[in-house]
Motif scaffolding. Structure first.
Motif, mmCIF file in Angstrom:
data_model
loop_
_atom_site.group_PDB
_atom_site.id
_atom_site.type_symbol
_atom_site.label_atom_id
_atom_site.label_comp_id
_atom_site.label_asym_id
_atom_site.label_seq_id
_atom_site.Cartn_x
_atom_site.Cartn_y
_atom_site.Cartn_z
ATOM 1 N N PRO A 16 12.701 2.806 -6.222
ATOM 2 C CA PRO A 16 11.798 2.989 -5.529
ATOM 3 C C PRO A 16 10.043 3.178 -6.781
ATOM 4 C CG PRO A 16 13.558 4.461 -5.406
ATOM 5 C CD PRO A 16 14.198 3.254 -6.983
ATOM 6 N N ALA A 17 10.756 3.507 -7.271
ATOM 7 C CA ALA A 17 9.273 3.328 -7.917
ATOM 8 C C ALA A 17 8.868 1.572 -7.919
ATOM 9 C CB ALA A 17 9.138 3.718 -9.599
ATOM 10 N N ARG A 22 0.097 -3.592 -2.425
ATOM 11 C CA ARG A 22 -0.173 -4.532 -1.290
ATOM 12 C C ARG A 22 -0.799 -3.489 0.093
ATOM 13 N NH1 ARG A 22 3.029 -8.591 1.221
ATOM 14 N NH2 ARG A 22 4.311 -9.146 -0.791
ATOM 15 N N SER A 23 -1.026 -2.769 0.335
ATOM 16 C CA SER A 23 -2.240 -1.473 0.448
ATOM 17 C C SER A 23 -3.239 -2.086 0.484
ATOM 18 C CB SER A 23 -1.868 -0.114 0.795
ATOM 19 O OG SER A 23 -1.699 0.006 -0.275
ATOM 20 N N GLU A 24 -3.543 -2.740 -0.699
ATOM 21 C CA GLU A 24 -5.002 -2.997 -1.246
ATOM 22 C C GLU A 24 -5.300 -3.861 -0.554
ATOM 23 O OE1 GLU A 24 -5.031 -2.732 -4.671
ATOM 24 O OE2 GLU A 24 -4.838 0.276 -5.383
ATOM 25 N N LEU A 25 -4.141 -4.889 -0.509
ATOM 26 C CA LEU A 25 -3.911 -6.192 -0.284
ATOM 27 C C LEU A 25 -4.216 -6.408 1.196
ATOM 28 C CD1 LEU A 25 -4.355 -9.526 -0.619
ATOM 29 C CD2 LEU A 25 -1.524 -8.940 -0.434
ATOM 30 N N VAL A 26 -3.415 -5.605 2.443
ATOM 31 C CA VAL A 26 -4.264 -5.543 4.096
ATOM 32 C C VAL A 26 -5.754 -4.783 4.094
ATOM 33 C CG1 VAL A 26 -3.729 -4.242 5.919
ATOM 34 C CG2 VAL A 26 -1.664 -4.951 4.473
ATOM 35 N N ASP A 27 -6.359 -3.819 3.122
ATOM 36 C CA ASP A 27 -7.314 -3.514 3.009
ATOM 37 C C ASP A 27 -8.756 -4.777 2.548
ATOM 38 O OD1 ASP A 27 -9.986 -2.290 1.258
ATOM 39 O OD2 ASP A 27 -9.624 -1.193 3.331
ATOM 40 N N ARG A 28 -7.967 -5.420 1.674
ATOM 41 C CA ARG A 28 -8.742 -6.415 1.394
ATOM 42 C C ARG A 28 -8.477 -7.256 2.858
ATOM 43 N NH1 ARG A 28 -7.833 -6.525 -3.269
ATOM 44 N NH2 ARG A 28 -6.147 -9.000 -3.327
ATOM 45 N N ASN A 44 4.469 -6.886 6.199
ATOM 46 C CA ASN A 44 4.933 -6.806 4.920
ATOM 47 C C ASN A 44 5.352 -5.856 4.158
ATOM 48 O OD1 ASN A 44 5.454 -9.416 5.033
ATOM 49 N ND2 ASN A 44 4.006 -10.139 4.275
ATOM 50 N N VAL A 45 4.459 -4.727 4.356
ATOM 51 C CA VAL A 45 4.696 -3.481 3.447
ATOM 52 C C VAL A 45 5.304 -2.253 4.472
ATOM 53 C CG1 VAL A 45 3.110 -1.156 3.952
ATOM 54 C CG2 VAL A 45 2.356 -3.247 2.626
ATOM 55 N N ARG A 46 5.794 -2.597 5.573
ATOM 56 C CA ARG A 46 6.302 -1.491 6.425
ATOM 57 C C ARG A 46 8.246 -2.124 6.144
ATOM 58 N NH1 ARG A 46 5.259 -2.981 11.921
ATOM 59 N NH2 ARG A 46 3.091 -1.679 11.595
ATOM 60 N N LYS A 47 7.966 -3.480 5.549
ATOM 61 C CA LYS A 47 9.790 -3.919 5.039
ATOM 62 C C LYS A 47 10.158 -3.088 3.897
ATOM 63 C CE LYS A 47 9.682 -8.521 7.438
ATOM 64 N NZ LYS A 47 9.822 -9.540 7.892
ATOM 65 N N MET A 48 8.675 -3.615 3.282
ATOM 66 C CA MET A 48 9.113 -2.577 1.872
ATOM 67 C C MET A 48 9.464 -1.184 1.533
ATOM 68 S SD MET A 48 5.959 -4.590 -0.200
ATOM 69 C CE MET A 48 6.619 -3.869 -2.319
ATOM 70 N N VAL A 49 8.541 -0.364 2.763
ATOM 71 C CA VAL A 49 9.070 0.852 2.353
ATOM 72 C C VAL A 49 10.269 1.112 3.897
ATOM 73 C CG1 VAL A 49 8.064 3.076 4.368
ATOM 74 C CG2 VAL A 49 6.341 1.351 3.027
ATOM 75 N N ARG A 50 10.712 0.589 3.987
ATOM 76 C CA ARG A 50 11.984 0.631 4.592
ATOM 77 C C ARG A 50 13.042 0.781 3.487
ATOM 78 N NH1 ARG A 50 10.697 -2.622 8.884
ATOM 79 N NH2 ARG A 50 10.389 -1.414 11.243
ATOM 80 N N SER A 51 12.713 -0.751 2.921
ATOM 81 C CA SER A 51 13.797 -1.047 1.631
ATOM 82 C C SER A 51 13.825 0.050 0.614
ATOM 83 C CB SER A 51 13.545 -1.801 1.083
ATOM 84 O OG SER A 51 14.284 -2.727 -0.053
ATOM 85 N N SER A 52 12.260 0.638 0.207
ATOM 86 C CA SER A 52 12.027 2.330 -0.551
ATOM 87 C C SER A 52 12.916 2.657 0.081
ATOM 88 C CB SER A 52 10.677 2.049 -1.245
ATOM 89 O OG SER A 52 11.049 3.107 -1.987
ATOM 90 N N LEU A 53 13.300 3.388 1.303
ATOM 91 C CA LEU A 53 13.275 4.529 1.763
ATOM 92 C C LEU A 53 15.485 4.465 1.616
ATOM 93 C CD1 LEU A 53 13.471 7.101 2.914
ATOM 94 C CD2 LEU A 53 13.564 5.789 5.491
ATOM 95 N N TYR A 54 14.936 2.962 1.634
ATOM 96 C CA TYR A 54 17.339 2.842 2.146
ATOM 97 C C TYR A 54 17.663 3.147 -0.056
ATOM 98 C CZ TYR A 54 21.290 -0.107 1.317
ATOM 99 O OH TYR A 54 22.716 -0.302 1.036
ATOM 100 N N GLU A 55 16.758 2.644 -0.974
ATOM 101 C CA GLU A 55 16.838 2.818 -2.123
ATOM 102 C C GLU A 55 17.461 4.099 -2.336
ATOM 103 O OE1 GLU A 55 18.483 0.932 -5.134
ATOM 104 O OE2 GLU A 55 18.598 -0.716 -3.303
ATOM 105 N N VAL A 56 16.377 4.769 -1.996
ATOM 106 C CA VAL A 56 15.958 6.702 -2.723
ATOM 107 C C VAL A 56 17.797 6.857 -1.326
ATOM 108 C CG1 VAL A 56 14.869 8.670 -1.772
ATOM 109 C CG2 VAL A 56 13.933 6.660 -2.515
ATOM 110 N N ARG A 57 17.536 7.087 -0.211
ATOM 111 C CA ARG A 57 19.367 7.602 0.079
ATOM 112 C C ARG A 57 20.059 7.046 -0.654
ATOM 113 N NH1 ARG A 57 17.540 6.221 6.469
ATOM 114 N NH2 ARG A 57 15.905 8.112 7.209
ATOM 115 N N ARG A 58 20.314 5.638 -0.989
ATOM 116 C CA ARG A 58 21.925 5.563 -1.646
ATOM 117 C C ARG A 58 21.417 5.979 -2.886
ATOM 118 N NH1 ARG A 58 22.459 3.009 -5.632
ATOM 119 N NH2 ARG A 58 20.258 2.430 -6.057
ATOM 120 N N ILE A 59 20.667 6.277 -3.559
ATOM 121 C CA ILE A 59 20.757 6.926 -5.081
ATOM 122 C C ILE A 59 21.472 8.729 -4.677
ATOM 123 C CG2 ILE A 59 19.302 8.106 -6.802
ATOM 124 C CD1 ILE A 59 17.421 5.761 -6.518
#
Length: 382
Positions: free
Chosen positions: A191-192, A201-207, A223-238
Motif C-alpha cells: 500500500p505505501a 500519478r495524480s500530479e501527472l493527471v494535473d499536468r 490508471n489512478v483508479r486501478k491503483m486505488v483499487r489495488s491498494s485497497l485490496y492489499e490493505v484488506r488482505r493484510i
C-alpha cells in the motif's frame, strides 16, 4: 514456591481480571442502554415540543392580528369619544387590554417552549455522544476479554513447564518482532508504494490536463483508479491475515475456504480445500487454533517450499479433529534442526496446548505433508 502453585496463582489473578473486566463491560452496557432509552424518550418529547412551538406561533400570529384590530378600534373610539357610550368604551378598552395580556403570556410561553426545544436538542446531542462512547468502550473491553480469555490463556497453557517459561517469553518477543517486520514490509512494499505512485500519478493527471488533452487526463485518472483499487485490496488482505472477521461470524470451514481462495488468487498458487465430518460450529478456541495452523502451513508452503499446489483437508470427527496440509514444494529434511524456525515451533506448541500431535513428513525435492490431530469432544469443551 512450586511451579504448580505459581500457575494456580496466575490462574486466580486471570480469573479476577476477567471478572472485573466483564463486570465493567456489563456496567458500560447498562449505561449505554439507559442513555439510548433516554434518547428515545427525549426524541419523542422533542417532536411534541416542536409541534407545540408551531401551534403557539400560529396562535400568537392570530392573536396579534386581533390585538391590532382591537387597538385600531380603541384608537377610533378615542378619536370619536362622543359617539360611544361609556359602557362601549370600557368594553373596547378591557377587550384590548385582555388581548394584549394574552399575547404577552402567549409569547412568553412560546419563548419557554423554544428554550425547552433547544435544551432537548443539546441533551440529545450529549446522549448520542454518550451512546457512541459506551459502544466504543464496550468494543475495546471485548478485545481485552478476548485477549484474557483466549490468547492469554493459551500463553498460560504453553508455559506450564517452569524451565521453558523464560525461553518461551523470548521466542514470543522474537516472533512479535518478526511479525511486525513482516507487516511493516508488506505495508511498505504494498500500500505505501502504491499510495506514493498514486500521488505521482495524480500530479501527472494535473499536468496532463493543463498541458495535454482531456482524453489523456481521463486515461490517467482511470490508471489512478486501478491503483486505488489495488491498494485497497492489499490493505484488506493484510487486515484479513491479522484476524479474519469471518472466523467469528461464519466459523472455521468457511473461513479456511475463503482464506485458501484469497491466498490462491494473490500468490497465483493452486490451493485445494476439502472438509469432511461434522459441519457445525466448534469451540472458538479450537477454531482460532486450527485456522492459525492452516494459515501458517500454507504460508510456509508458499514462502519456503515454493509450492505450486497445496491441498488442505479438514476432518471433524466425533472425538478428534484432523488437519492435513500437503504441498508439492522443494521439501526439507525434518531431522535437521533449523535455526529460527519459529513457524513450525509455534505450530507444535499450539497443537500441544490441546494435547494434540503434529507429524511432519518431508524430504528434499518431494514436498511436505503436515499431519495434525487434536482430540475434541464437543460435550467436554463446550
Amino acid at each position: 514456591m512450586s511451579v504448580k502453585t505459581r500457575e494456580k496463582d496466575l490462574d486466580f489473578i486471570l480469573d479476577e481480571m476477567v471478572e472485573v473486566v466483564e463486570n465493567s463491560k456489563d456496567e458500560i452496557f447498562h449505561i449505554g442502554e439507559e442513555a439510548r432509552s433516554e434518547y428515545e424518550i427525549l426524541l419523542r418529547e422533542l417532536e411534541y415540543t416542536k409541534q407545540k412551538v408551531l401551534e403557539y406561533i400560529e396562535d400568537g400570529d392570530k392573536l396579534e392580528q386581533n390585538v391590532r384590530y382591537s387597538r385600531k378600534r380603541l384608537s377610533e373610539v378615542s378619536k370619536y369619544f362622543d359617539r360611544y357610550s361609556e359602557k362601549e368604551i370600557r368594553e373596547i378598552y378591557e377587550s384590548t387590554h385582555e388581548l394584549q395580556t394574552k399575547l404577552v403570556i402567549l409569547r412568553q410561553e412560546e419563548r419557554a417552549l423554544r428554550y425547552k426545544r433547544d435544551d432537548i436538542e443539546r441533551r440529545l446531542k450529549n446522549l448520542d455522544q454518550t451512546v457512541k462512547r459506551a459502544e466504543n468502550l464496550a468494543n475495546k473491553i471485548s478485545v481485552i476479554l478476548t485477549y484474557l480469555t483466549d490468547d492469554f490463556r493459551q500463553v498460560n497453557d504453553m508455559i506450564e513447564e517452569a524451565k521453558e517459561k523464560q525461553e518461551f517469553g523470548l521466542k514470543i518477543i522474537e516472533a512479535q518482532e518478526e511479525e511486525r517486520k513482516r507487516i511493516s514490509r508488506e505495508i511498505h512494499d504494498g500500500p505505501a508504494q502504491m499510495l506514493a505512485n498514486i500521488l505521482l500519478r495524480s500530479e501527472l493527471v494535473d499536468r496532463t490536463f493543463r498541458e495535454g488533452s482531456p482524453e489523456d487526463a481521463l486515461e490517467e485518472i482511470r490508471n489512478v483508479r486501478k491503483m486505488v483499487r489495488s491498494s485497497l485490496y492489499e490493505v484488506r488482505r493484510i487486515i484479513y491475515d491479522l484476524r479474519p472477521m469471518a472466523l467469528d461470524d461464519l466459523g472455521l470451514i468457511p473461513t479456511i475456504k475463503k482464506y485458501a481462495s484469497t491466498t490462491s488468487d494473490y500468490h497465483n498458487v493452486n490451493i485445494e480445500f476439502t472438509s469432511m465430518g461434522e459441519l457445525d460450529r466448534i469451540n472458538q478456541r479450537y477454531e482460532i487454533a486450527l485456522f492459525r495452523l492452516a494459515q501458517e502451513a500454507i504460508q510456509n508452503a508458499i514462502k519456503h517450499a515454493e509450492a505450486t499446489l497445496i491441498t488442505v483437508n479438514l476432518e471433524i470427527c466425533p472425538k478428534n479433529i484432523n488437519l492435513v496440509i500437503k504441498d508439492n514444494g522443494k521439501g526439507f529434511d525434518p531431522t535437521i534442526k533449523r535455526d529460527k524456525s519459529f513457524g513450525l515451533m509455534g505450530m507444535r506448541e499450539r497443537v500441544e496446548m490441546f494435547d494434540g500431535i503434529m507429524d511432519i513428513k518431508s524430504s528434499i525435492g518431494k514436498g511436505t505433508k503436515v499431519i495434525i490431530q487434536v482430540p475434541y469432544e464437543r460435550a467436554l469443551v463446550e
